[in-house]
Design a protein around this motif. Structure first.
Motif, short mmCIF file in Angstrom:
data_model
loop_
_atom_site.label_atom_id
_atom_site.label_comp_id
_atom_site.label_asym_id
_atom_site.label_seq_id
_atom_site.Cartn_x
_atom_site.Cartn_y
_atom_site.Cartn_z
N GLU A 1 0.84 -1.20 0.00
CA GLU A 1 0.00 0.00 0.00
C GLU A 1 0.88 1.25 0.00
OE1 GLU A 1 -2.57 -0.39 3.35
OE2 GLU A 1 -3.95 -1.73 2.31
N MET A 2 2.05 1.15 0.65
CA MET A 2 2.99 2.26 0.68
C MET A 2 3.94 2.15 -0.51
SD MET A 2 2.11 4.21 3.09
CE MET A 2 3.53 5.28 3.09
N SER A 3 3.38 2.31 -1.69
CA SER A 3 4.19 2.31 -2.90
C SER A 3 3.59 3.34 -3.85
CB SER A 3 4.21 0.93 -3.55
OG SER A 3 2.92 0.58 -3.98
N GLY A 4 4.40 3.82 -4.77
CA GLY A 4 3.90 4.80 -5.72
C GLY A 4 5.00 5.48 -6.49
N ILE A 5 4.64 6.59 -7.11
CA ILE A 5 5.55 7.36 -7.95
C ILE A 5 5.70 8.76 -7.36
CG2 ILE A 5 5.95 8.29 -10.27
CD1 ILE A 5 5.90 5.24 -10.28
N ILE A 6 6.94 9.23 -7.26
CA ILE A 6 7.21 10.60 -6.83
C ILE A 6 8.16 11.26 -7.82
CG2 ILE A 6 6.73 10.29 -4.36
CD1 ILE A 6 9.74 9.89 -3.93
N ASP A 7 8.21 12.57 -7.75
CA ASP A 7 9.06 13.35 -8.64
C ASP A 7 10.53 13.18 -8.28
OD1 ASP A 7 9.75 15.14 -10.62
OD2 ASP A 7 9.23 16.93 -9.47
N SER A 8 11.38 13.24 -9.27
CA SER A 8 12.82 13.29 -9.05
C SER A 8 13.44 14.12 -10.17
CB SER A 8 13.44 11.89 -8.99
OG SER A 8 13.27 11.22 -10.21
N LYS A 9 14.66 14.52 -9.99
CA LYS A 9 15.31 15.40 -10.96
C LYS A 9 15.33 14.74 -12.35
CE LYS A 9 19.53 18.04 -11.71
NZ LYS A 9 20.91 18.31 -11.27
N ASN A 10 14.72 15.41 -13.30
CA ASN A 10 14.68 14.97 -14.71
C ASN A 10 13.97 13.63 -14.92
OD1 ASN A 10 16.13 17.25 -15.63
ND2 ASN A 10 18.04 16.26 -15.06
N GLY A 11 13.18 13.18 -13.95
CA GLY A 11 12.50 11.90 -14.12
C GLY A 11 11.50 11.63 -13.01
N PHE A 12 11.45 10.36 -12.61
CA PHE A 12 10.54 9.97 -11.52
C PHE A 12 11.15 8.83 -10.73
CE2 PHE A 12 9.35 7.22 -15.07
CZ PHE A 12 9.17 5.99 -14.48
N THR A 13 10.62 8.62 -9.54
CA THR A 13 11.08 7.55 -8.66
C THR A 13 9.91 6.67 -8.26
OG1 THR A 13 12.92 8.86 -7.79
CG2 THR A 13 12.15 7.04 -6.42
N PHE A 14 10.10 5.37 -8.40
CA PHE A 14 9.14 4.39 -7.90
C PHE A 14 9.62 3.95 -6.53
CE2 PHE A 14 8.51 -0.24 -7.27
CZ PHE A 14 7.15 -0.22 -7.02
N PHE A 15 8.73 4.03 -5.51
CA PHE A 15 9.11 3.58 -4.18
C PHE A 15 8.18 2.46 -3.74
CE2 PHE A 15 5.91 6.83 -3.47
CZ PHE A 15 5.14 6.32 -2.42
N ASN A 16 8.71 1.58 -2.91
CA ASN A 16 7.95 0.46 -2.36
C ASN A 16 8.46 0.24 -0.94
OD1 ASN A 16 6.10 -1.60 -2.29
ND2 ASN A 16 7.18 -2.95 -3.72
N ASP A 17 7.62 0.58 0.05
CA ASP A 17 8.02 0.54 1.45
C ASP A 17 7.26 -0.53 2.23
OD1 ASP A 17 9.85 2.69 1.26
OD2 ASP A 17 8.23 4.13 1.46
N TRP A 18 7.98 -1.17 3.15
CA TRP A 18 7.40 -2.11 4.09
C TRP A 18 7.47 -1.50 5.47
CZ3 TRP A 18 10.12 -3.58 -0.17
CH2 TRP A 18 9.55 -4.54 -0.99
N MET A 19 7.17 -2.28 6.49
CA MET A 19 7.21 -1.79 7.87
C MET A 19 8.64 -1.41 8.29
SD MET A 19 4.21 -1.83 9.49
CE MET A 19 4.46 -2.18 11.21
N ARG A 20 9.63 -2.24 7.94
CA ARG A 20 10.99 -2.00 8.42
C ARG A 20 12.03 -1.96 7.31
NH1 ARG A 20 11.49 -2.04 13.67
NH2 ARG A 20 13.70 -2.56 13.67
N ALA A 21 11.57 -1.81 6.07
CA ALA A 21 12.50 -1.74 4.95
C ALA A 21 11.80 -1.12 3.75
CB ALA A 21 13.01 -3.13 4.59
N GLY A 22 12.59 -0.66 2.80
CA GLY A 22 12.00 -0.09 1.60
C GLY A 22 13.03 0.19 0.52
N TYR A 23 12.49 0.46 -0.69
CA TYR A 23 13.33 0.69 -1.86
C TYR A 23 12.87 1.92 -2.62
CZ TYR A 23 14.61 -4.23 -1.19
OH TYR A 23 15.05 -5.41 -0.66
#
Length: 197
Positions: free
Chosen positions: A67-89
Motif C-alpha cells: 500500500e505504501m508504494s507509488g511514484i514521486i518526482d525526481s530530478k529529470n524523471g521519476f522515482t518508484f518507491f515500495n516501502d514495508w514496515m521495516r525496509a523499503g526501496y
C-alpha cells in the motif's frame, strides 16, 4: 456494524484510487506532459510518453506491491518507491534521449534491522557510474562492557555493475538483486570487523 463496513469500503476505495493516480510531467523533454503511475490491478509501473503517442510502456509485474508504494518526482524523471514496515526501496528512472527509453539510473534501500537495529542502515547505487555507497550498523553484543551496543560499520564504497535496465526490463527482481549484492558486502564488512577484534 454498518458504519464499520462503510468505513472499510471507503478505506479500500481510497487506496485503490491512490494506486491509480497518475504522476504527470514532461519526461521526454518535448514540451508535452507525459504520465506515469502504478497500476495496482496489473501490479506494474505504466508510463505513457507523448513522443511515443502515449503508448503504454509497462514494467514487469511487481508481485510484492505494498500500500505504501507509488511514484514521486525526481530530478529529470521519476522515482518508484515500495516501502514495508521495516525496509523499503527507491528506484529512479530518467528518459534516455539516445535510446528513447525510460532507463533505471539509480536504486536505494533502507532497513531498520531487527529489534536491536542489527543490520540497520541504507545504501544506494548510481547505475550510470556504478558507484555504490553503503552505511550500515551492526549490534556488537560484547561492546559496552558486554551490555551490547549498536556500532556503525565503516562506509562501504565500491563499484556495483548492473548493465542497462529499462522500464520494460524492471521488476522486483531488480531491486531484490541489488539487496542481495548489498547484503553480501555488508556481511563481508561485518566479518572483517569482528575478525579484527
Amino acid at each position: 456494524m454498518k458504519k464499520m463496513i462503510h468505513f472499510a469500503m471507503l478505506f479500500l476505495i481510497h487506496f485503490s484510487v491512490l494506486g491509480q493516480e497518475k504522476f504527470t510531467k514532461d519526461l521526454d523533454f518535448d514540451g508535452i506532459i507525459d504520465s506515469v503511475y502504478v497500476n495496482t490491478n496489473e501490479s506494474r509501473i505504466i508510463c505513457m510518453l507523448s513522443s511515443q503517442n502515449f503508448k503504454e510502456i509497462k514494467s514487469k509485474p511487481i508481485e510484492i506491491l505494498n500500500e505504501m508504494s507509488g511514484i514521486i518526482d525526481s530530478k529529470n524523471g521519476f522515482t518508484f518507491f515500495n516501502d514495508w514496515m521495516r525496509a523499503g526501496y527507491k528506484n529512479q528512472f530518467r528518459y534516455n534521449k539516445k535510446t528513447k527509453k525510460i532507463q533505471l539510473i539509480g536504486m536505494s534501500r533502507y532497513e531498520f534491522g531487527n529489534a536491536a537495529n542489527d543490520g540497520s542502515g541504507e545504501s544506494s547505487v548510481n547505475l550510470l557510474t556504478n558507484d555504490y555507497i553503503g552505511n550500515w550498523n551492526v549490534y556488537d553484543h560484547l561492546a559496552n562492557d558486554e551490555n551490547g551496543e549498536l556500532i556503525k560499520l565503516p562506509t562501504i564504497k565500491t563499484k556495483m555493475k548492473f548493465g542497462i535496465i529499462n522500464l520494460e526490463d524492471f521488476g522486483e527482481d531488480t531491486y531484490f538483486n541489488f539487496s542481495e549484492k548489498c547484503s553480501t558486502l555488508y556481511y563481508k564488512e561485518k566479518k572483517q570487523i569482528f575478525n579484527s577484534k
